[in-house]
Design an enzyme around this catalytic site. Structure first.
Site, PDB file in Angstrom:
ATOM      1  N   LYS A   1       3.103 -10.098   5.305  1.00 30.43           N
ATOM      2  CA  LYS A   1       2.536  -9.717   4.037  1.00 30.43           C
ATOM      3  C   LYS A   1       3.344  -8.556   3.462  1.00 30.43           C
ATOM      4  CE  LYS A   1      -1.133  -6.806   3.814  1.00 30.43           C
ATOM      5  NZ  LYS A   1      -0.947  -5.383   4.104  1.00 30.43           N
TER       6      LYS A   1
ATOM      7  N   HIS B   1      -2.131 -10.325  10.198  1.00 31.44           N
ATOM      8  CA  HIS B   1      -2.312  -9.894  11.592  1.00 31.44           C
ATOM      9  C   HIS B   1      -3.789  -9.735  11.966  1.00 31.44           C
ATOM     10  CE1 HIS B   1      -2.703  -5.765  10.042  1.00 31.44           C
ATOM     11  NE2 HIS B   1      -3.258  -5.474  11.207  1.00 31.44           N
TER      12      HIS B   1
ATOM     13  N   LYS C   1      -6.541 -10.724  15.883  1.00 34.25           N
ATOM     14  CA  LYS C   1      -7.509  -9.894  16.605  1.00 34.25           C
ATOM     15  C   LYS C   1      -8.535 -10.805  17.279  1.00 34.25           C
ATOM     16  CE  LYS C   1      -7.111  -6.141  13.212  1.00 34.25           C
ATOM     17  NZ  LYS C   1      -6.364  -5.085  13.890  1.00 34.25           N
TER      18      LYS C   1
ATOM     19  N   GLU D   1     -10.333   3.322   7.510  1.00 34.80           N
ATOM     20  CA  GLU D   1      -9.291   3.912   8.352  1.00 34.80           C
ATOM     21  C   GLU D   1      -9.357   5.424   8.254  1.00 34.80           C
ATOM     22  OE1 GLU D   1      -5.478   1.442   8.392  1.00 34.80           O
ATOM     23  OE2 GLU D   1      -6.094   1.422   6.309  1.00 34.80           O
TER      24      GLU D   1
ATOM     25  N   ASP E   1      -3.308  -4.143  -0.729  1.00 37.57           N
ATOM     26  CA  ASP E   1      -2.922  -3.954   0.666  1.00 37.57           C
ATOM     27  C   ASP E   1      -3.909  -4.617   1.628  1.00 37.57           C
ATOM     28  OD1 ASP E   1      -1.249  -2.843   2.657  1.00 37.57           O
ATOM     29  OD2 ASP E   1      -2.579  -1.127   2.919  1.00 37.57           O
TER      30      ASP E   1
ATOM     31  N   HIS F   1      -6.496  -9.281   4.498  1.00 35.28           N
ATOM     32  CA  HIS F   1      -7.286  -9.012   5.708  1.00 35.28           C
ATOM     33  C   HIS F   1      -8.799  -9.176   5.487  1.00 35.28           C
ATOM     34  CE1 HIS F   1      -3.508  -7.652   7.052  1.00 35.28           C
ATOM     35  NE2 HIS F   1      -3.580  -6.409   6.675  1.00 35.28           N
TER      36      HIS F   1
ATOM     37  N   LYS G   1      -8.596   4.569   2.983  1.00 34.85           N
ATOM     38  CA  LYS G   1      -7.823   5.413   3.903  1.00 34.85           C
ATOM     39  C   LYS G   1      -8.455   6.804   3.924  1.00 34.85           C
ATOM     40  CE  LYS G   1      -3.611   2.912   4.006  1.00 34.85           C
ATOM     41  NZ  LYS G   1      -3.623   2.269   5.325  1.00 34.85           N
TER      42      LYS G   1
HETATM   43  C1  BG6 Z   1      -1.738  -3.350   7.082  1.00 35.35           C
HETATM   44  C2  BG6 Z   1      -1.810  -2.443   5.899  1.00 35.35           C
HETATM   45  O1  BG6 Z   1      -1.525  -4.670   6.676  1.00 35.35           O
HETATM   46  O2  BG6 Z   1      -2.970  -3.263   7.809  1.00 35.35           O
HETATM   47  C3  BG6 Z   1      -2.052  -1.013   6.341  1.00 35.35           C
HETATM   48  O3  BG6 Z   1      -0.584  -2.513   5.158  1.00 35.35           O
HETATM   49  C4  BG6 Z   1      -3.293  -0.936   7.203  1.00 35.35           C
HETATM   50  O4  BG6 Z   1      -2.158  -0.137   5.226  1.00 35.35           O
HETATM   51  C5  BG6 Z   1      -3.244  -1.974   8.316  1.00 35.35           C
HETATM   52  O5  BG6 Z   1      -3.356   0.354   7.748  1.00 35.35           O
HETATM   53  C6  BG6 Z   1      -4.563  -2.039   9.051  1.00 35.35           C
HETATM   54  O6  BG6 Z   1      -4.419  -2.822  10.192  1.00 35.35           O
HETATM   55  P1  BG6 Z   1      -5.162  -2.462  11.539  1.00 35.35           P
HETATM   56  O7  BG6 Z   1      -4.838  -3.587  12.454  1.00 35.35           O
HETATM   57  O8  BG6 Z   1      -4.610  -1.150  11.987  1.00 35.35           O
HETATM   58  O9  BG6 Z   1      -6.610  -2.365  11.199  1.00 35.35           O
END
Ligand code: BG6
Length: 527
Positions: free
Chosen positions: A185, A215, A219, A253, A272, A277, A370
């Site tokens: 992505k 990704h 998980k 986050e 993002d 996600h 964030k």
């Molecule tokens: C990424 C984003 O795809 O996913 C990031 O670009 C984000 O900004 C991250 O922090 C979050 O992934 P995870 O697996 O850490 O929750």
């Protein structure tokens, strides 16, 4: 509220019924070999696959990058990186040691090609290089761990150089060898650019060769949503508009934008996290039961959800940007590579509707940000209240709600919150929680989340990857909000402090219908 004490897990099922087999021979070309993704995630994931016997016996790693490296220097830099993960329980890679035999299996045949991604010569060189490899049977996985502006040119070059040819025979039997491309992505930055990217890619490759990665789907807890829903008969009768009041999905986050200011300035929290996600989590919750667990069935049902999602209206979206916080945490506008008057959002909350029979009238509230107070990714399903409360002086409206919590990270598990009688002579009620924690039942294996995805690419299984139409549809859902935000300057930024739970406007979004965010951010134990 009481929390269940962890008890020693008892094995209720027989040992695993299915053990994965290692994939057949292949080469893996990593474009962006010197980059962060390769070092932090791809190579550790390949190492973990090798540890568990799931790397092909004949495997060749080929790095491509502009950096002035050779195979030895590349290998050494990766080894140093792996060593730095040893014993770091907090690191994504969590390993106890670098096992030298495993490392040799992974890197024993590695090569490095220095080159410019836009240069035809690079692909000719790569082709000769791959053609010489007899041990890998011509099978090759191209992993695009590079900036998104290169996705289209690189795939086009691969096609032009003949590197994506699979030589299918006329009756459509499996090819002699396979060629697959993994695309990271962001896949486009809106619907038009995603469509243009798909068109360019599908000019030189076929859909079965393209693995659009998200990704989050690697998980375990995300994949487990399907198991929870479809391997158990008890949830399905509750899983609809009759019993569910609304759904909240939180991806919070504690980190800020760190060193990614340049990328984040033009991306923002919505692009993002949401169409990719967070929508993947939503699709797992909202999809109809697939007829099987093959790629066609699962992706078909997920696409149905995306297609039924109503395009979000700008008034159903809230954006935020973090300001300074305690302990000297700087605000977004003070971050490196960020404009001092930046209008980029670091937080977003939206209300979303799914127009189908199962979900009509059930709002889905999504939020991500964030520098929030706590790192938590969770899906909270709120059930409708009991229709009547036969307890003295108890009004149904005052009973705490029943929640089903699907905890994705960092505490992986599932919890159910319900009412019980408080011990004592009078009938009084208390909310308690029944909690399953992965860690109580299964040993924690080193896993950074890319292992399954890379393994699936090698096996040719596209179940956990996005199809072209899926990405285009998800961009459609957020298109009006993106358009609106690109023309209207946000007011009052920054509007939440680092370390807080986000802007007050996000609370107002739910308050419109008398609802409220579950206070997930404190310790995950509140109602
Ligand atoms: C990424 C984003 O795809 O996913 C990031 O670009 C984000 O900004 C991250 O922090 C979050 O992934 P995870 O697996 O850490 O929750």
């Amino acid at each position: 509220m009481t929390d269940a004490k962890p008890v020693a897990a008892q094995v209720l099922t027989a040992p695993p019924r299915r053990s994965p087999k290692p994939p057949g021979p292949c080469a893996m070309v990593i474009f962006g070999a010197g980059g962060d993704l390769t070092k932090r995630l791809l190579v550790p994931a390949l190492y973990n696959l090798a540890t568990t016997g799931l790397l092909p016996e004949h495997f060749e790693l080929i790095g491509v990058d502009l950096a002035d490296l050779d195979a030895d220097k590349w290998r050494d830099s990766l080894h140093t990186m792996m060593e730095s993960f040893v014993g770091k329980t907090a690191s994504e890679s969590r390993i106890d040691k670098v096992d030298e035999d495993t490392w040799k299996h992974l890197t024993g045949h590695m090569t490095y090609i220095k080159g410019d991604l836009t240069d035809d010569g690079l692909y000719e060189k790569l082709k000769q290089h791959i053609d010489q490899k007899s041990d890998t049977g011509g099978n090759c996985l191209f992993y695009l761990a590079i900036a998104d502006r290169f996705f289209s040119p690189v795939v086009t070059h691969l096609g032009k150089a003949g590197l994506l040819e699979e030589n299918w025979d006329e009756d459509g039997k499996a090819p002699e060898h396979w060629r697959r491309v993994v695309i990271e992505k962001p896949f486009g930055h809106d619907q038009a650019s995603a469509r243009a990217l798909n068109t360019a890619i599908l000019r030189v490759a076929r859909e079965h060769q393209i693995f659009r990665i998200d990704h989050f789907l690697g998980k375990e807890t995300v994949q487990n949503i399907m198991a929870l829903r479809f391997a158990n008969g008890m949830f399905e009768p509750l899983w609809n508009r009759d019993r569910i009041d609304h759904v909240q999905i939180t991806a919070a986050e504690t980190v800020g934008v760190e060193t990614r200011g340049r990328f984040y300035e033009k991306t923002g929290a919505l692009r993002d996290m949401i169409p990719n996600h967070v929508f993947q989590l939503l699709a797992m919750v909202a999809m109809e039961p697939p007829g099987g667990f093959d790629a066609a069935a699962v992706r078909g049902r997920k696409e149905d959800v995306f297609a039924a999602m109503r395009t979000v209206a700008p008034e159903d979206a809230v954006r935020g940007q973090y300001g300074p916080g305690p302990d000297g945490v700087v605000g977004y506008r003070e971050e490196h590579d960020v404009a001092p008057d930046s209008g980029t959002e670091t937080y977003v909350a939206i209300q979303l509707a799914i127009d189908n029979w199962r979900w009509a009238g059930v709002p889905f509230y999504l939020r991500t940000g964030k520098h929030m107070s706590r790192r938590v990714t969770e899906i909270a399903i709120r059930f409708k209240p009991a229709p009547f409360a036969p307890f003295e002086n108890t009004d149904v409206g005052t009973l705490p709600p029943n929640w089903l919590l699907l905890q994705i990270q960092p505490d992986e598990g599932i919890a159910l919150q319900f009412e019980v009688k408080r011990p004592g002579p009078v009938v009084d009620l208390a909310a308690v929680r029944m909690a399953f924690k992965y860690a109580d039942w299964f040993p924690k294996e080193p896993n950074i989340g890319y292992e399954t995805l890379i393994y699936d690419v090698m096996m040719g299984d596209q179940t956990l990857f996005n199809r072209a139409d899926m990405v285009e549809e998800t961009w459609r859902v957020v298109s009006k909000v993106l358009d609106n935000w690109s023309t209207e300057t946000p007011e009052g930024f920054p509007n939440y402090a680092s370390g807080s739970d986000g802007p007050a406007e996000a609370d107002a979004l739910l308050a419109r219908t008398g609802r409220a965010w579950r206070p997930t951010m404190d310790d995950g134990k509140s109602r």
